[in-house]
Write an enzyme that holds these catalytic residues in place. Sequence first.
Site, PDB file in Angstrom:
ATOM      1  N   ASP A 164      -0.550  -2.128 -23.060  1.00  0.00           N
ATOM      2  CA  ASP A 164       0.585  -1.486 -23.716  1.00  0.00           C
ATOM      3  C   ASP A 164       1.711  -1.200 -22.724  1.00  0.00           C
ATOM      4  OD1 ASP A 164       1.756   0.051 -26.026  1.00  0.00           O
ATOM      5  OD2 ASP A 164       1.549   1.699 -24.589  1.00  0.00           O
ATOM      6  N   GLU A 188       2.134  -6.529 -23.678  1.00  0.00           N
ATOM      7  CA  GLU A 188       3.298  -6.151 -24.481  1.00  0.00           C
ATOM      8  C   GLU A 188       4.441  -5.927 -23.493  1.00  0.00           C
ATOM      9  OE1 GLU A 188       4.953  -2.668 -27.471  1.00  0.00           O
ATOM     10  OE2 GLU A 188       3.745  -2.200 -25.729  1.00  0.00           O
TER      11      GLU A 188
END
Length: 736
Positions: free
Chosen positions: A415, A468
């Site tokens: 993330d 990401e």
Amino acid sequence: MKPACETAPPRLPHAAPGAIEALVSGRLADPFALLGPHGAGAGRSVTAYDPGAAKLEAVCPETAHPLAPVEGAPGLFFGAVPGDAPYVLRGQTRTGESFTCEDPYRFGPVLGEQDEYFLGEGSHRRLWQALGAHVTVHEGSAGTHFAVWAPNASRVAVVGEFNGWDTRRHPMRVRGASGVWEIFLTGVDEGARYKYALLGPAGEDLPLKADPVGFGGEHPPSNASVVRDISGYGWHDADWMERRAARHGTDAPISVYEVHLASWRRRSDGRAISYREAAEELVAYACEMGFTHLEFLPLSEHPFDGSWGYQPVGLFAPTIRHGPPHEFRDLVDAAHRAGLGVILDWVPGHFPADPHGLGRFDGTALYEHADPKEGYHPDWNTLIYNYGRSEVANYLVSNALYWLEEYHADGLRVDAVASMLYRDYSRRPGEWVPNRHGGRENLEAIDLLRRMNTEVYGQVPGILTAAEESTAFPGVSAPVHAGGLGFGFKWNMGWMNDTLDYFSREPVYRAHHHGQITFGLHYAFSENFILPISHDEVVHGKGTLLTRMPGSEWEKFANLRAYLGFMWGHPGKKLIFMGQEFAQRGEWNHDASLDWEAAAAAPHAGIQRLVRDLNTLYRGTPALHRNDCRPEGFGWIEENDAPASVIAWERLGARNDAPAVVVCNLTPVERPAYRLGLPRPGHWREALNTDSALYGGGNRGNLGGVTAGGPSAHGRAQSAEIMLPPLSAIILVHEG
């Protein structure tokens, strides 16, 4: 002779000045120097401490040796216990209750010198095997070994239900310069709640801390760690584990169903689904829908439901919201036996400042940077790891290995990578610290990500990692040895933003924004891309995929069908967040279940069937996935027909794979005889048409397929007239 308890108070010749006072006040830094056995043979003595005891004796092995109370130190006892055999303590409380227990200070260390060396160096690859709370047998006794890293603490004690949360009872042993404290306690087993009580460098009291390497936690809002025995699970997924590498290559079909487990399908009483229930229901649903992988929003323990798991406190603990660790393994095992991979969202970018967490863990900025310009995230009000500290980097890399090895996870999606890569991320001038070269890149974070990818790919065969990453940072999915970050895949955030913006426009304006729908192909093969429609796109007022689409009710659904067809025909692996596969109308609410009633009704059921058929076609047609990440698998047929908002391209697999052609009509105008050049002569089967009545469309299309012949068109020697329904995507597959 007077009873021992009436003799003169004993002297403790081995007690350092002030040690007894420190013990009684709960501030003793070196308890093993005072407590436990001292000397050997006939000269052995035992010092034991129990604040609630009125009497105490050492039983060794069948002989009771009374211990005398030490004056001025209630609960402290001392006496001769000759011999070298183990002993137990037997006593009576001040309320007259009898008890028998092991003396934790008679046990030697559990951690060895090699552990101590690697822990001190910050190179212990499998940190969780040394630190945390381990149910084990030590020196012939069953109990739990506790170990925690706190190098600047002046004292660490483990507290829990087993000692009345009394910080005086179980101070721990520090292991040299490693900064690790440990103790072995008998009578502590699976399910026991505990925390660490630390004194800071100056002896100041700190908040009770959860275990940074704890394997379990309490149900929030309670936040103690819980002893969990994670050993001994019987896996049944050997076949999957042996074969999974082939399912994670760039030439494999990868279609990911992203899930927030707490809100996927709640029970009638509002309870979140359990891991074991998900092992049956979610796994069966994902298989029926044709997905290849499940991806879970973070399942490591976190205090606040509203963070969706992205502000974790217990990086080594599967959240108890759905069950204990072995039941999470049940879910992974069931997915593997059904042919589904499991990807976990992993959050090394930041952590919350909750008092029981990692922040100022030992009274200093231990895990985080001390300077808020480096150690504080303004976007999320969280703390940033000090990636340049070897022990912290080791903590994070070891945690990545932990999920892959202990829970058989098939991959990690990392993330907020962009926030890690740049020191000035979301900061104004003067609010950030340049790197050693004066630049904005976070060199330590880059090194950490490279190390993580090198370790997990090297240690765990067949897994994948995905980033990401929302910027143009080069080489995210390039190998580390080639100067890249080493990820297997990168989320294509630019494609997502451009295409969603394009489809949200009224079709009459799309001709003026034609570049948005074609631009992604200019860089589609610069990384190994996953095309994501993630949870972030259906919250915070953004609506859902359906509500973003313009037009009437019918046009909204037609636009959505066309978008999904466009996405599945586009180069890149696929990812879609739960609920969007059946066109949920309401924004995602993490506190509520998906709207499964809508999923069963038309036209939502048509979208659901479309996604299932797209997955089936994608997996079964090599031309649509084999070269997802290579330019030789793509060729434009029509990219410039902006006035008609028509685009078309070919997808190619290996030499013997039948090619496919994708053509999209992104206006509500039917085009009954659109001449399209095709890469091969002969018959082309209409493999999928988003306007099919099966999906809620008008059932206009090319039912018998088309035959490519003369004349030439679009630079191809052969062509065919194709019916292009309004707001549609069609996929043709060559049949010869």
